[in-house]
Scaffold this active site. Structure first.
Site, PDB file in Angstrom:
ATOM      1  N   HIS A 147       0.839  -1.208   0.000  1.00  0.00           N
ATOM      2  CA  HIS A 147       0.000   0.000   0.000  1.00  0.00           C
ATOM      3  C   HIS A 147       0.869   1.251   0.000  1.00  0.00           C
ATOM      4  CE1 HIS A 147      -3.787  -2.145   1.814  1.00  0.00           C
ATOM      5  NE2 HIS A 147      -3.425  -2.617   0.635  1.00  0.00           N
ATOM      6  N   ASP A 204      -3.956   2.461  -4.299  1.00  0.00           N
ATOM      7  CA  ASP A 204      -2.948   1.509  -3.801  1.00  0.00           C
ATOM      8  C   ASP A 204      -1.539   1.960  -4.150  1.00  0.00           C
ATOM      9  OD1 ASP A 204      -5.526  -0.157  -4.591  1.00  0.00           O
ATOM     10  OD2 ASP A 204      -4.498  -1.261  -3.006  1.00  0.00           O
TER      11      ASP A 204
END
Length: 406
Positions: A126, A301
């Site tokens: 992430h 992301d």
């Protein structure tokens, strides 16, 4: 008369005799010890291995330890996991005794503290939430960390990213349809429209896997779709795969602005093979969008492709800027946790079985170029160039480290 030197029989006897055949002896595989902790961050609902995959691995002699309740949110009970061969641990520390840790969310700092020398971590990173302190702590622990986002297969594609992208594209469009409804404090727009009423306009940034499945879903619901990408090959491929004409364009700022200002939904579906996704939509563009329109940044992301994007969670998935709804949940596939868990497990299980054949995870990193591409921390060294540039840290070529070790 010539003088002869007497040669001992040990050097002459048996020289031409039939010898025993010597066959290559296969390296005895090392059995893996896999730990799966319960996810506690990002409202993560998935689990890395499902009961069927655990049964396959334990049937091959591998050991799997799962923290209690780890599969509950994906509707896999401790009983199901145990019946498949997993050991159920009631203390997270017991899970972190494993040599391989599998996670579907990044390690928390508390979990990083539990790591030990030479452990292998396979998880997402992430990018928007990644910090220099986090990387420093992983380097200090001298572990081997692989990122889902960077693992490649033999076709030089990203298998985990692709599978989750398929679900993300479908889920993003269904989420957008929900956010347009009055029940979600939206403008009360039906995505597909009806006879006599024009459908909603959907703009999709990117022409990859997320974009393709978002397009299929939008078209299936009856929406009007506009797709932008600078890769003409991807645009052609998407056009062929959806099997019907759709509006496509290179990312020309003038054309893009015109479409954004009249869009009801904008999907950010850009993907960067290495690092952060580029910012395509500026804050000025967002300010001029329709009030009540919806932005879903699937690219969050990897940092997001909207200047106004910031990471949100499933508990608080949206926020408004200039009265435009932003949905920026990084693990969007977690909304369909059971399906996502099955998909991820189906990819990870063959990888783990390949590691057995190679002798160990570390040996597989050496032998498998695509798997090696996922390594970003290797025993104290940062081995991902783009992360080193992002955080201004020293970069070490992984190939050089592996050569020196093997």
């Amino acid at each position: 008369m010539e003088r002869q030197i007497k040669i001992p029989k040990i050097f002459t006897e048996g020289q031409f005799a039939t010898q025993e055949e010597r066959l290559a002896v296969r390296r005895k595989p090392n059995k893996l010890f896999i730990g799966i902790p319960k996810e506690t961050s990002f409202q993560e609902n998935r689990i890395a291995l499902t009961p069927s995959s655990i049964a396959t691995l334990t049937g091959q002699g591998h050991r799997v330890v799962v923290e209690t309740m780890a599969g509950k949110k994906a509707n896999f009970s401790d009983h199901q996991l145990s019946e498949a061969g997993a050991e159920i641990a009631y203390d997270k520390k017991h899970v972190f005794e494993a040599s391989v840790i599998l996670k579907v969310a990044p390690l928390t700092m508390e979990e990083v503290e539990m790591l030990t020398l030479n452990q292998v971590i396979i998880s997402p990173i992430h990018l928007p939430t990644l910090t220099e302190a986090y990387i420093a702590k992983l380097r200090q622990k001298r572990v081997i960390a692989l990122a889902w986002e960077y693992i490649k297969d033999q076709a030089d594609t990203f298998p985990i990213v692709r599978t989750l992208s398929e679900m993300a594209g479908i889920t993003a469009m269904l989420t957008a349809a929900e956010l347009l409804s009055k029940n979600a404090n939206g403008p009360g727009v039906l995505l597909g429209g009806i006879p006599g009423v024009p459908p909603a306009k959907v703009v999709i940034l990117g022409a990859g896997v997320v974009a393709e499945h978002a397009t299929r879903t939008a078209l299936g619901l009856g929406a009007e779709v506009r797709i932008f990408d600078n890769n003409i090959y991807k645009l052609k491929r998407l056009q062929q795969n959806v099997s019907q004409p759709v509006y496509t364009s290179a990312i020309n700022p003038l054309f893009l602005e015109q479409e954004l200002y009249t869009a009801d939904v904008v999907i950010g579906a850009m993907h960067s093979p290495e690092g952060r996704t580029p910012v395509i939509v500026s804050e000025d563009m967002v300010e001029k969008m329709k009030r009540g329109s919806v932005i879903i940044d699937v690219s969050i992301d990897q940092g997001g492709c909207f200047a106004t994007s910031r990471v949100t969670t499933h508990d608080n998935p949206t926020f408004k800027i200039y009265d435009v709804v932003h949905y920026c949940v990084p693990n969007i596939a977690s909304r369909v946790a059971r399906t996502a868990s099955l998909a991820v497990s189906n990819i990870l299980t063959p990888i783990l079985l390949q590691a057995e054949g190679a002798g160990s995870i570390e040996r597989m990193i050496y032998q498998n170029k695509g798997f090696r591409h996922g390594v970003y921390i290797y025993k104290g060294s940062l081995t991902n160039y783009h992360l080193s540039q992002r955080f201004h840290l020293k970069y070490t070529d992984l190939d050089l480290l592996l050569t020196s070790n093997f």
